[in-house]
Design a protein around this motif. Sequence first.
Motif, PDB file in Angstrom:
ATOM      1  N   PRO A  32       0.555  -0.867   0.101  1.00  0.00           N
ATOM      2  CA  PRO A  32       0.507  -0.340   0.337  1.00  0.00           C
ATOM      3  C   PRO A  32       0.810   0.972   0.115  1.00  0.00           C
ATOM      4  O   PRO A  32       2.021   1.369   0.430  1.00  0.00           O
ATOM      5  N   ASP A  33       0.518   2.056  -0.371  1.00  0.00           N
ATOM      6  CA  ASP A  33       0.839   3.671  -0.604  1.00  0.00           C
ATOM      7  C   ASP A  33       2.632   3.429  -0.925  1.00  0.00           C
ATOM      8  O   ASP A  33       3.415   4.660  -0.483  1.00  0.00           O
ATOM      9  N   SER A  34       3.430   2.753  -1.694  1.00  0.00           N
ATOM     10  CA  SER A  34       4.909   2.267  -2.070  1.00  0.00           C
ATOM     11  C   SER A  34       4.850   3.371  -3.372  1.00  0.00           C
ATOM     12  O   SER A  34       3.516   3.336  -3.751  1.00  0.00           O
ATOM     13  N   LEU A  57       2.193   4.586  -5.643  1.00  0.00           N
ATOM     14  CA  LEU A  57       1.800   5.368  -6.384  1.00  0.00           C
ATOM     15  C   LEU A  57       2.057   6.723  -8.582  1.00  0.00           C
ATOM     16  O   LEU A  57       1.420   6.916  -8.644  1.00  0.00           O
ATOM     17  N   ARG A 116      -0.829   5.161 -10.888  1.00  0.00           N
ATOM     18  CA  ARG A 116      -1.695   5.984 -10.029  1.00  0.00           C
ATOM     19  C   ARG A 116      -2.115   6.831 -11.543  1.00  0.00           C
ATOM     20  O   ARG A 116      -2.759   7.506 -11.495  1.00  0.00           O
ATOM     21  N   GLU A 163      -5.085   0.259 -12.349  1.00  0.00           N
ATOM     22  CA  GLU A 163      -5.236  -0.678 -10.837  1.00  0.00           C
ATOM     23  C   GLU A 163      -6.539  -0.913 -10.643  1.00  0.00           C
ATOM     24  O   GLU A 163      -8.073  -0.702 -11.175  1.00  0.00           O
ATOM     25  N   HIS A 206      -2.280  -3.186  -3.294  1.00  0.00           N
ATOM     26  CA  HIS A 206      -3.190  -2.544  -4.952  1.00  0.00           C
ATOM     27  C   HIS A 206      -2.548  -3.731  -5.627  1.00  0.00           C
ATOM     28  O   HIS A 206      -1.643  -4.304  -5.623  1.00  0.00           O
TER      29      HIS A 206
END
Length: 157
Positions: free
Chosen positions: A60-62, A66, A69, A99, A120
């Motif tokens: 998550p949020d690596s 990002l 995205r 995603e 993700h």
Amino acid sequence: MTENWAAFTTAEPDLAALVEERFGAFTHHVLATLRRDGSPRTTGLEVRFLHGELWLGMMPDSLKALDLRRDPRFALQANPGEGTGMGGGDVRISGRAIEVEDPAVKAGYVKEVEPPQPFHLFRTELTEVVRTYVEDDTYLVAQVWKPGEPVRTLKRA
């Protein structure tokens, strides 16, 4: 033009099998994404070929998640292994990573892969697959596939 993994395997089954074999030979590979400023970022990644798709799972949020995205373009390099003698040559896949938000699709992936949670998940749309190898210790050969085109083979001495 882009296609998913299933479309590639239908169009070029021999090359697709070789690419899957190369990615299957090792767990970790190299993913290239684009940072906010447009410069490249390379990071390690595990990949999965399941149900006609090439999947990219990430923490998550690596930073790589990002990056994708913000700009879905990626390049993926199979781990070359030790030395230069790896059978099958060098393989790379380029495309766009989309995603996955659908809980049912993610649940199906979790059932098959059992990744650490949360995560993700991206499915890929391919824009190019390239295999390079040395033939007869003399020629550098590149096989290049793009959606809607047959494989082109380039050979250099």
